[in-house]
Design a protein around this motif. Structure first.
Motif, PDB file in Angstrom:
ATOM      1  N   UNK A 145     -11.979  54.447  21.434  1.00 31.37           N
ATOM      2  CA  UNK A 145     -12.362  54.448  22.843  1.00 31.37           C
ATOM      3  C   UNK A 145     -12.537  53.053  23.423  1.00 31.37           C
ATOM      4  N   UNK A 146     -12.327  52.016  22.621  1.00 32.85           N
ATOM      5  CA  UNK A 146     -12.465  50.660  23.131  1.00 32.85           C
ATOM      6  C   UNK A 146     -11.375  50.363  24.149  1.00 32.85           C
ATOM      7  N   UNK A 147     -11.717  49.550  25.133  1.00 36.01           N
ATOM      8  CA  UNK A 147     -10.768  49.238  26.200  1.00 36.01           C
ATOM      9  C   UNK A 147      -9.604  48.404  25.684  1.00 36.01           C
ATOM     10  N   UNK A 148      -9.857  47.555  24.677  1.00 34.84           N
ATOM     11  CA  UNK A 148      -8.798  46.690  24.175  1.00 34.84           C
ATOM     12  C   UNK A 148      -7.945  47.359  23.107  1.00 34.84           C
ATOM     13  N   UNK A 149      -8.218  48.616  22.795  1.00 31.28           N
ATOM     14  CA  UNK A 149      -7.489  49.319  21.745  1.00 31.28           C
ATOM     15  C   UNK A 149      -6.068  49.634  22.199  1.00 31.28           C
ATOM     16  N   UNK A 150      -5.092  49.267  21.373  1.00 32.79           N
ATOM     17  CA  UNK A 150      -3.698  49.583  21.650  1.00 32.79           C
ATOM     18  C   UNK A 150      -3.258  50.744  20.772  1.00 32.79           C
ATOM     19  N   UNK A 151      -2.063  51.248  21.051  1.00 37.13           N
ATOM     20  CA  UNK A 151      -1.564  52.390  20.296  1.00 37.13           C
ATOM     21  C   UNK A 151      -1.324  52.020  18.836  1.00 37.13           C
ATOM     22  N   UNK A 152      -0.803  50.819  18.617  1.00 31.37           N
ATOM     23  CA  UNK A 152      -0.551  50.381  17.236  1.00 31.37           C
ATOM     24  C   UNK A 152      -1.869  50.165  16.500  1.00 31.37           C
ATOM     25  N   UNK A 153      -2.837  49.532  17.173  1.00 28.45           N
ATOM     26  CA  UNK A 153      -4.142  49.316  16.538  1.00 28.45           C
ATOM     27  C   UNK A 153      -4.808  50.644  16.190  1.00 28.45           C
ATOM     28  N   UNK A 210      -1.057  62.862  12.859  1.00 28.45           N
ATOM     29  CA  UNK A 210       0.326  62.441  12.604  1.00 28.45           C
ATOM     30  C   UNK A 210       0.660  61.147  13.330  1.00 28.45           C
ATOM     31  N   UNK A 211       1.669  60.464  12.852  1.00 32.52           N
ATOM     32  CA  UNK A 211       2.123  59.220  13.468  1.00 32.52           C
ATOM     33  C   UNK A 211       3.396  59.505  14.243  1.00 32.52           C
ATOM     34  N   UNK A 212       3.389  59.248  15.531  1.00 30.38           N
ATOM     35  CA  UNK A 212       4.512  59.601  16.392  1.00 30.38           C
ATOM     36  C   UNK A 212       5.623  58.568  16.270  1.00 30.38           C
ATOM     37  N   UNK A 213       6.792  58.936  16.810  1.00 31.35           N
ATOM     38  CA  UNK A 213       7.923  58.010  16.814  1.00 31.35           C
ATOM     39  C   UNK A 213       7.642  56.808  17.708  1.00 31.35           C
ATOM     40  N   UNK A 214       6.816  56.999  18.744  1.00 30.35           N
ATOM     41  CA  UNK A 214       6.467  55.880  19.615  1.00 30.35           C
ATOM     42  C   UNK A 214       5.683  54.822  18.853  1.00 30.35           C
ATOM     43  N   UNK A 215       4.781  55.255  17.990  1.00 29.19           N
ATOM     44  CA  UNK A 215       4.021  54.299  17.178  1.00 29.19           C
ATOM     45  C   UNK A 215       4.959  53.517  16.270  1.00 29.19           C
ATOM     46  N   UNK A 216       5.914  54.200  15.668  1.00 28.46           N
ATOM     47  CA  UNK A 216       6.886  53.524  14.812  1.00 28.46           C
ATOM     48  C   UNK A 216       7.690  52.494  15.604  1.00 28.46           C
ATOM     49  N   UNK A 217       8.013  52.828  16.846  1.00 31.39           N
ATOM     50  CA  UNK A 217       8.765  51.886  17.683  1.00 31.39           C
ATOM     51  C   UNK A 217       7.930  50.657  18.018  1.00 31.39           C
ATOM     52  N   UNK A 218       6.671  50.866  18.376  1.00 33.46           N
ATOM     53  CA  UNK A 218       5.815  49.750  18.768  1.00 33.46           C
ATOM     54  C   UNK A 218       5.436  48.866  17.591  1.00 33.46           C
ATOM     55  N   UNK A 219       5.466  49.397  16.391  1.00 28.93           N
ATOM     56  CA  UNK A 219       5.122  48.596  15.216  1.00 28.93           C
ATOM     57  C   UNK A 219       6.092  47.440  15.002  1.00 28.93           C
ATOM     58  N   UNK A 220       7.312  47.590  15.495  1.00 34.03           N
ATOM     59  CA  UNK A 220       8.293  46.517  15.321  1.00 34.03           C
ATOM     60  C   UNK A 220       7.856  45.238  16.017  1.00 34.03           C
ATOM     61  N   UNK A 267       4.023  42.961  26.235  1.00 37.01           N
ATOM     62  CA  UNK A 267       2.934  43.299  27.153  1.00 37.01           C
ATOM     63  C   UNK A 267       2.922  44.800  27.428  1.00 37.01           C
ATOM     64  N   UNK A 268       4.114  45.365  27.636  1.00 33.94           N
ATOM     65  CA  UNK A 268       4.193  46.805  27.902  1.00 33.94           C
ATOM     66  C   UNK A 268       3.724  47.620  26.704  1.00 33.94           C
ATOM     67  N   UNK A 269       3.980  47.121  25.491  1.00 39.18           N
ATOM     68  CA  UNK A 269       3.584  47.871  24.293  1.00 39.18           C
ATOM     69  C   UNK A 269       2.074  47.976  24.156  1.00 39.18           C
ATOM     70  N   UNK A 270       1.360  47.046  24.798  1.00 38.59           N
ATOM     71  CA  UNK A 270      -0.105  47.079  24.718  1.00 38.59           C
ATOM     72  C   UNK A 270      -0.732  47.922  25.819  1.00 38.59           C
ATOM     73  N   UNK A 271       0.087  48.506  26.681  1.00 36.60           N
ATOM     74  CA  UNK A 271      -0.444  49.326  27.769  1.00 36.60           C
ATOM     75  C   UNK A 271      -0.470  50.804  27.427  1.00 36.60           C
ATOM     76  N   UNK A 272       0.120  51.194  26.300  1.00 34.43           N
ATOM     77  CA  UNK A 272       0.059  52.598  25.886  1.00 34.43           C
ATOM     78  C   UNK A 272      -1.349  52.891  25.370  1.00 34.43           C
ATOM     79  N   UNK A 273      -2.012  53.853  25.977  1.00 33.74           N
ATOM     80  CA  UNK A 273      -3.399  54.149  25.638  1.00 33.74           C
ATOM     81  C   UNK A 273      -3.457  55.217  24.549  1.00 33.74           C
ATOM     82  N   UNK A 274      -4.240  54.986  23.500  1.00 30.13           N
ATOM     83  CA  UNK A 274      -4.332  55.981  22.422  1.00 30.13           C
ATOM     84  C   UNK A 274      -5.227  57.161  22.760  1.00 30.13           C
TER      85      UNK A 274
END
Length: 222
Positions: free
Chosen positions: A16-24, A64-74, A132-139
């Motif tokens: 729930x942290x504001x700085x949390x990204x999807x990859x984190x 589960x880990x989505x395909x979007x997470x796999x994409x952002x991990x790159x 920058x866009x990859x860090x805007x996906x909210x978990x």
């Protein structure tokens, strides 16, 4: 069981942290799974239940880990392979896919990504926009809940005549602005005054009297 609930509560607060990204969030989820897996060797009254849940894949199926997470991990160096041979083509398909989905030039993004990971050069403008866009996906939906709370605090009974533009501006400052202890209002006040806006103290309520220009004595005698 108490230890497991404590770990899940800690995971929930982190997500729930504001700085949390999807990859984190994916990293914290996997870390929690590893902690829960290790707990089966610590004993306790809930050991058997924990062992059954881990062996049946209960926690992995629930998270589960989505395909979007796999994409952002790159775009996250923490997941890059250590061997140069494995790193050569790593993540290029994911970057290409992400660039196309966001309307960025895919070939240019892949080229900048390759230079970044193999030569250590800073990311180009296209790749920087993807990062920058990859860090805007909210978990989680925690940010939406903050928005609802901000609306209720701003558009209350004492301020129910706010225009939509004013309400939108107030909410933007509330949600995206710096904390009050770090906010310097002086530059904004100066620009507001220079734009021709009047001070609140310059307006007096009630009907204003017209000022009569005083006449000189000799103009009356002549």
């Amino acid at each position: 069981m108490k230890d497991i609930l404590r770990e899940l509560q800690s995971l929930s607060l982190k997500l729930q942290r504001r700085e949390m990204t999807l990859v984190d969030s994916s990293v914290h989820i996997k870390q929690t799974i590893n902690v829960l897996t290790a707990m089966k060797t610590t004993g306790g009254r809930s050991t058997k239940k924990a062992e059954q849940g881990v062996s049946s894949g209960f926690f992995k199926d629930r998270l589960p880990e989505s395909s979007l997470v796999q994409t952002l991990k790159a775009l996250d160096k923490r997941f890059w392979p250590g061997e140069q041979e494995d790193l050569t083509l790593y993540g290029e398909q994911e970057v290409h896919r992400l660039a196309k989905s966001l309307g960025e030039p895919a070939g240019e993004a892949v080229g900048q990504f390759r230079d970044w990971k193999l030569q250590g050069t800073p990311p180009g403008k296209t790749l920087e926009r993807l990062c920058i866009a990859s860090r805007t996906y909210l978990p989680t939906s925690a940010e939406c809940e903050r928005g609802f709370s901000a609306v209720n605090n701003t558009d209350n009974q004492s301020r129910n005549r706010l225009r939509e533009e004013s309400l939108s501006s107030l909410l933007f400052v509330d949600l995206n602005g710096p904390p009050l202890d770090k906010f310097d209002p002086v530059p904004f006040v100066k620009s507001w005054i220079k734009a021709g806006h009047r001070l609140s103290s310059s307006w007096k309520p009630g009907r204003q009297r017209e000022e009569v220009e005083p006449r000189h004595l000799w103009s009356i005698l002549t």
